[in-house]
Design an enzyme around this catalytic site. Structure first.
Site, PDB file in Angstrom:
ATOM      1  N   LYS A  79       0.832  -1.209   0.000  1.00 20.45           N
ATOM      2  CA  LYS A  79       0.000   0.000   0.000  1.00 20.45           C
ATOM      3  C   LYS A  79       0.867   1.260   0.000  1.00 20.45           C
ATOM      4  O   LYS A  79       0.623   2.191  -0.768  1.00 20.45           O
ATOM      5  CB  LYS A  79      -0.938  -0.016   1.210  1.00 20.45           C
ATOM      6  CG  LYS A  79      -1.936  -1.172   1.188  1.00 20.45           C
ATOM      7  CD  LYS A  79      -2.937  -1.087   2.332  1.00 20.45           C
ATOM      8  CE  LYS A  79      -2.276  -1.332   3.678  1.00 20.45           C
ATOM      9  NZ  LYS A  79      -1.766  -2.723   3.816  1.00 20.45           N
ATOM     10  N   THR A  80       1.871   1.296   0.862  1.00 18.00           N
ATOM     11  CA  THR A  80       2.761   2.463   0.906  1.00 18.00           C
ATOM     12  C   THR A  80       3.538   2.599  -0.394  1.00 18.00           C
ATOM     13  O   THR A  80       3.705   3.705  -0.925  1.00 18.00           O
ATOM     14  CB  THR A  80       3.732   2.345   2.099  1.00 18.00           C
ATOM     15  OG1 THR A  80       2.981   2.246   3.310  1.00 18.00           O
ATOM     16  CG2 THR A  80       4.650   3.546   2.160  1.00 18.00           C
ATOM     17  N   ASP A 124      -1.254   6.861   6.449  1.00 23.30           N
ATOM     18  CA  ASP A 124      -1.218   5.437   6.767  1.00 23.30           C
ATOM     19  C   ASP A 124      -2.084   5.168   7.994  1.00 23.30           C
ATOM     20  O   ASP A 124      -2.233   6.043   8.867  1.00 23.30           O
ATOM     21  CB  ASP A 124       0.227   5.003   7.026  1.00 23.30           C
ATOM     22  CG  ASP A 124       0.415   3.501   6.899  1.00 23.30           C
ATOM     23  OD1 ASP A 124      -0.527   2.817   6.450  1.00 23.30           O
ATOM     24  OD2 ASP A 124       1.510   3.006   7.242  1.00 23.30           O
ATOM     25  N   ARG A 232       6.433  -8.058   1.821  1.00 24.27           N
ATOM     26  CA  ARG A 232       7.291  -7.577   2.912  1.00 24.27           C
ATOM     27  C   ARG A 232       8.013  -8.739   3.577  1.00 24.27           C
ATOM     28  O   ARG A 232       9.208  -8.654   3.886  1.00 24.27           O
ATOM     29  CB  ARG A 232       6.457  -6.807   3.936  1.00 24.27           C
ATOM     30  CG  ARG A 232       7.283  -6.277   5.110  1.00 24.27           C
ATOM     31  CD  ARG A 232       6.402  -5.525   6.080  1.00 24.27           C
ATOM     32  NE  ARG A 232       5.846  -4.321   5.464  1.00 24.27           N
ATOM     33  CZ  ARG A 232       4.781  -3.677   5.925  1.00 24.27           C
ATOM     34  NH1 ARG A 232       4.137  -4.141   6.989  1.00 24.27           N
ATOM     35  NH2 ARG A 232       4.347  -2.593   5.321  1.00 24.27           N
TER      36      ARG A 232
END
Length: 355
Positions: A79-80, A124, A232
């Site tokens: 998302k980031t 966020d 991640r």
């Protein structure tokens, strides 16, 4: 002591070299460099990429800031990274903050009033914004203005400030916690899904190339199988494998090297770690497959109930190792098989009697 201007110049040049952006020798690659900077380089989520590409192309052709974007999905899926890519594709600056960092409506008003035309504001964990800040954000996103209160008590007055058109990108792992008025103000909602092994392989190969780590056949495959469908985690495990290769002076990393490296960190072929295995062992060995309540289970493995529920169970349930029932947690036949055991009589997969 005689002072020399040349000495000062030498010191300045040395200082410039120390902060140079150019890597020197074996200087490590930062984690930020593992992130792609353009949408074309983003691996995975093909349908979302196509939707986002159309969304951004239309905004560029209209020469206006695009509608606000909400990115929802489990942690670690990108998302980031996508928020950074959106700003880069539009060629505009990005301001980064988070819901917990904004404690008062004034904090958000200060950020909003300093935005430039077309700038991206990335928030966020947007579901954790305070209520007062949420209400301020409603007006800013829809009408592009904020009302600033001046003074206190009966003499207080509200001064409206007009904002330039900007784009809010909100990221959340719990879309259901967003109030409906806030969710309705996003023009585009991007749902990110867990990655299949094939896409994770490509991502691992790209990251290994950036890190300068040669991977042999099947090495990326073995890493992808242990990454729980999450980029991640894949990049984190790849860095641990890189550590193994450096310590053991390996020129390249093979599938067996991946298995040996991750075995040291107690990560098995299904991506289960120490706590996951402890949970399955407790249900199967101590409670004969279940059902077992969450509090009993957490006490058996020595962890907080919230840790077991939010960290372990989502993956175990998604991969079919665990079933949640009204009477408690139940191990499936897959869990017994993974532990090398055979289910007791009255197989745990028969859960009809629990309802």
């Amino acid at each position: 002591m005689e002072y020399s201007g040349a000495d000062n110049l030498d010191a300045r040049d040395e200082s410039l070299r120390m902060v140079s952006a150019v890597p020197v020798g074996n200087e490590p690659v930062s984690d930020e460099e593992l992130r792609p900077h353009v949408l074309e380089g983003f691996i995975g989520q093909p349908r979302l990429k196509a939707q986002l590409q159309l969304f951004l192309d239309a905004a560029r052709k209209r020469d206006v800031a695009p509608d606000h974007i909400l990115m929802a999905g489990p942690p670690g899926l990108g998302k980031t990274t996508l928020a950074m890519i959106v700003a880069n594709e539009l060629g505009v600056p990005i301001r980064v903050t988070s819901g917990p960092a904004i404690q008062h409506a004034g904090d958000l008003a200060s950020i909003l009033s300093s935005l430039d035309v077309g700038e991206v504001l990335f928030i966020d964990e947007i579901h954790r914004l305070p209520r007062a800040a949420e209400e301020l954000l409603y007006i800013a996103m829809e009408d592009f203005r904020v009302d600033v209160m001046v003074g206190k008590g009966p003499g207080a007055s509200s001064i409206p400030l007009t904002l330039p058109r900007f784009t809010v990108i909100g990221a959340t792992t719990r879309e259901g916690m967003l109030p409906s008025p806030l969710r309705a103000r996003f023009g585009f909602t991007a749902h990110l899904d867990f990655y299949p092994h094939e896409e994770l392989e490509k991502l691992i190969e790209r990251s290994a190339s950036v890190l300068g780590l040669p991977l042999e056949d099947q090495a990326a495959r073995q890493l992808s199988l242990r990454s729980r469908g999450t980029p991640r985690i894949a990049n984190r495990l790849l860095r641990r494998v890189r550590d193994w290769a450096i310590v053991h002076d390996l020129d390249s990393v093979g599938a067996d090297d991946v298995k040996d490296a991750l075995a040291l960190y107690q990560i098995d072929s299904e991506g289960l770690d120490r706590l996951d295995i402890a949970v399955l062992n407790a249900i199967v060995r101590q409670f004969h497959g279940g059902p077992v309540g969450l509090n009993n289970l957490s006490a058996m493995v020595g962890e907080e109930a919230e840790t077991v529920e939010t960290v372990c169970e989502p993956y175990l349930v998604r991969e079919g190792f665990l079933i949640r029932t009204p009477k408690g947690r139940l191990a499936t036949a897959k869990a017994w098989e993974h532990l090398g055991l055979k289910p007791d009589d009255g197989t745990p997969d028969d859960v009809s009697k629990l309802f």
